[in-house]
Write an enzyme that holds these catalytic residues in place. Structure first.
Site, PDB file in Angstrom:
ATOM      1  N   GLY A  66       0.787  -1.215   0.000  1.00  9.33           N
ATOM      2  CA  GLY A  66       0.000   0.000   0.000  1.00  9.33           C
ATOM      3  C   GLY A  66       0.825   1.275   0.000  1.00  9.33           C
TER       4      GLY A  66
ATOM      5  N   CYS B 147      11.769  -1.599   4.146  1.00  6.53           N
ATOM      6  CA  CYS B 147      10.761  -1.446   3.104  1.00  6.53           C
ATOM      7  C   CYS B 147       9.671  -0.453   3.531  1.00  6.53           C
ATOM      8  CB  CYS B 147      10.212  -2.813   2.716  1.00  6.53           C
ATOM      9  SG  CYS B 147       9.502  -2.853   1.055  1.00  6.53           S
TER      10      CYS B 147
ATOM     11  N   HIS C  94      15.148  -5.756   1.357  1.00  6.63           N
ATOM     12  CA  HIS C  94      14.836  -6.899   2.231  1.00  6.63           C
ATOM     13  C   HIS C  94      16.101  -7.646   2.656  1.00  6.63           C
ATOM     14  CE1 HIS C  94      10.365  -7.175   1.894  1.00  6.63           C
ATOM     15  NE2 HIS C  94      10.610  -6.412   0.850  1.00  6.63           N
TER      16      HIS C  94
ATOM     17  N   GLU D  18      16.416  -9.733   4.964  1.00  3.79           N
ATOM     18  CA  GLU D  18      16.175 -11.116   5.428  1.00  3.79           C
ATOM     19  C   GLU D  18      16.468 -12.124   4.335  1.00  3.79           C
ATOM     20  OE1 GLU D  18      12.816 -10.407   2.963  1.00  3.79           O
ATOM     21  OE2 GLU D  18      13.616  -9.152   4.569  1.00  3.79           O
TER      22      GLU D  18
END
Length: 397
Positions: free
Chosen positions: A248, A274, A369, A371
Site C-alpha cells: 500500500g 521497506c 529486504h 532477510e
C-alpha cells in the site's frame, strides 16, 4: 480498442491502457484485478507469491521458466499466497526437486489464484517499464462469458479493470497484519538460551524469515499487530522496535507514523525495512512518492554509502522516500526534533533512496529486504547493526 478473438478455454490479460494478451489459464480460472507489476528474480517464486507486500498486485515473472522446483512447506514467507494474480511465460510441465511436496499450478488452484501463461512476458514488461505500472485484470473460464452465454468483449473486461482502486491512496497494512501477537524465540546457536535482546516487531506485512534472522542473533521477537498502541509496546519492555515491510501507500499510514514518533521520542533503538523505511522517512518529516514501475526481484544493486560497499539485494516496493542525498540534513519534522539524518543507501540503477540513518537518535532503515528470502545474503549485516544498536543502548553508550 483492440479486437481479439478468445474463448472460455483461454485466459485474457487486459491492461487499463487497452493492451490485451491472450494466453492459457495457469492456476485457478476466474477473474482478478489489481496493479500489475513485474519481479525480476530467476528463483524464489514461492517466496514472492507469499510475500504480503504483494497484496492486491498481479505479479509478472520476467524469468520465462517458472515452477520447475514445485512448491514445499519450508519456503513460504507467510500462511498464504498474497498476490492478486500471476503471469508467467512457460510454466514447467514437471516438478523436479527433492523438497517438493506439489506443483505450483496445484497450489495456485488450491488458493484460488487466477493466472495466465503462454504470453510474451518480455513484451509486457518492456511496456510496463515505459508506460509505468497500471491496473490490470486476468479473466478466464466463465468470466469470459456473459449472462446470455455470449463471449464478453474487451470493453466489458476493461470496465472491470478501471473499476479497480488505484494503488496510490490505498491503505493495506492492516489488511495483511497478524491479528494477535506471537513470539519467535532465539534459535540456532542461541536455541534454549535466555534471549540477549527483546524486539517488538510491528507487523505491517512481515515475511517469516525476518523475525527468524533476529532470532538467529539471540533475540526474542514479539511480532505484534499493526494496531498496537505505544503503551502496549512499552508493556513488552523491548530493547528495540522493528517496523516491517508491507503493501500500500505509505502516505496513507498516519497511524503508524504517529506510533513510530512515540517510539523515537522514547529513545528505543529502531530498525525498519521497506514500508518501515518509508514510515521512518515520514516520521522524520520527509515525503514519499510512487515510482514509475518500482523495484521487485532479488538482483537489485545498492550501495551502502557509509562503507562504499555494493550489495545485490532483494526488493519489493513501488513507493520511495523523498530525501536529499549527500551531506546530512536536519530532519524536517518539528524543526529538527530528531536531529540530523542522512541517506545511507542508494539504488545504483536509478539513484532512488534505499536507506536512512539518524545521527542523533538510535534509528535506521533500508528500503530493501535484508532477510534475503529468497536470497541474496549480502545485506545480512543490517541485522547485526540492529543488534549492535540495542547493545549500545542497553550499555548506555
Amino acid at each position: 480498442m483492440v479486437n481479439l478473438s478468445f474463448s472460455p478455454e483461454d485466459a485474457v490479460l487486459v491492461l487499463e491502457d487497452g493492451q490485451v494478451y491472450v494466453g492459457e489459464p495457469f492456476g485457478a480460472c476466474g477473474a482478478t484485478t489489481g496493479e500489475i507489476v513485474f519481479a525480476t528474480g530467476m528463483t524464489g517464486y514461492q517466496e514472492t507469491l507469499t510475500d504480503p507486500s504483494y497484496d492486491r498486485q498481479i505479479v509478472v515473472q520476467t524469468f520465462p521458466h517458472i515452477g520447475d522446483t514445485g512448491v514445499n512447506r519450508e519456503d513460504p514467507e507467510s500462511s498464504r499466497i498474497w498476490v492478486a494474480g500471476y503471469v508467467v511465460r512457460d510454466p514447467s510441465p514437471v516438478v523436479s526437486n527433492w523438497r517438493a511436496t506439489g506443483s505450483l499450478d496445484d497450489d495456485l488452484i488450491a488458493e484460488g489464484i487466477v493466472g495466465i501463461s503462454g504470453i510474451d512476458t518480455r513484451k509486457l514488461v518492456r511496456h510496463l517499464r515505459s508506460a509505468g505500472v497500471m491496473r490490470a485484470g486476468i479473466f478466464s473460464g466463465e468470466e469470459l462469458v456473459d449472462a446470455d452465454g455470449r463471449e464478453k468483449t474487451v470493453e466489458q473486461l476493461l470496465e472491470r479493470v478501471k473499476a479497480t482502486p488505484q494503488m496510490q491512496g490505498l491503505s493495506l497494512y492492516n489488511e495483511v497484519s497478524t491479528k494477535a501477537m506471537y513470539t519467535v524465540e532465539p534459535c540456532g546457536d542461541f536455541e534454549g538460551k535466555e534471549p540477549l535482546f527483546t524486539v517488538a516487531a510491528v507487523d505491517l506485512g512481515i515475511k517469516g524469515m525476518t523475525p527468524h534472522r533476529m532470532a538467529e542473533r539471540g533475540c526474542r521477537v514479539h511480532v505484534v499487530p499493526s494496531t498496537i498502541t505505544f503503551s502496549e509496546i512499552q508493556e513488552l519492555n523491548p530493547d528495540g522496535v522493528f517496523f516491517s515491510n508491507g503493501p500500500g501507500d505509505p502516505g496513507e499510514a498516519d497511524a503508524v507514523v504517529d506510533l513510530l514518533r512515540q517510539v523515537l521520542d522514547a529513545g528505543y533503538p529502531f530498525f525498519g525495512i521497506c514500508f518501515g523505511n518509508q514510515i521512518l522517512g515520514r516520521a522524520l518529516g520527509f515525503g514519499t512518492y510512487k515510482l514509475k514501475f518500482g523495484h521487485r526481484g532479488i538482483n537489485q544493486p545498492v550501495m551502502d554509502l557509509t562503507t562504499g560497499k555494493v550489495e545485490v539485494t532483494a526488493h519489493n516496493h513501488g513507493f520511495a522516500v523523498d530525501a536529499p542525498k549527500g551531506e546530512p540534513v536536519a530532519s524536517p519534522y518539528a524543526d529538527g526534533r530528531y536531529g540530523k539524518v542522512r541517506v545511507s543507501h542508494i539504488d545504483l540503477n536509478d539513484d532512488v533512496v534505499e536507506g536512512l540513518q539518524c545521527l542523533d537518535i538510535p534509528a535506521f532503515s533500508v528500503q530493501y529486504h535484508p532477510e534475503a528470502a529468497a536470497g541474496p545474503h549480502d545485506a545480512a549485516y543490517l541485522f547485526d547493526r540492529f543488534v549492535d544498536l540495542m547493545k549500545s543502548s542497553k550499555e548506555g553508550k
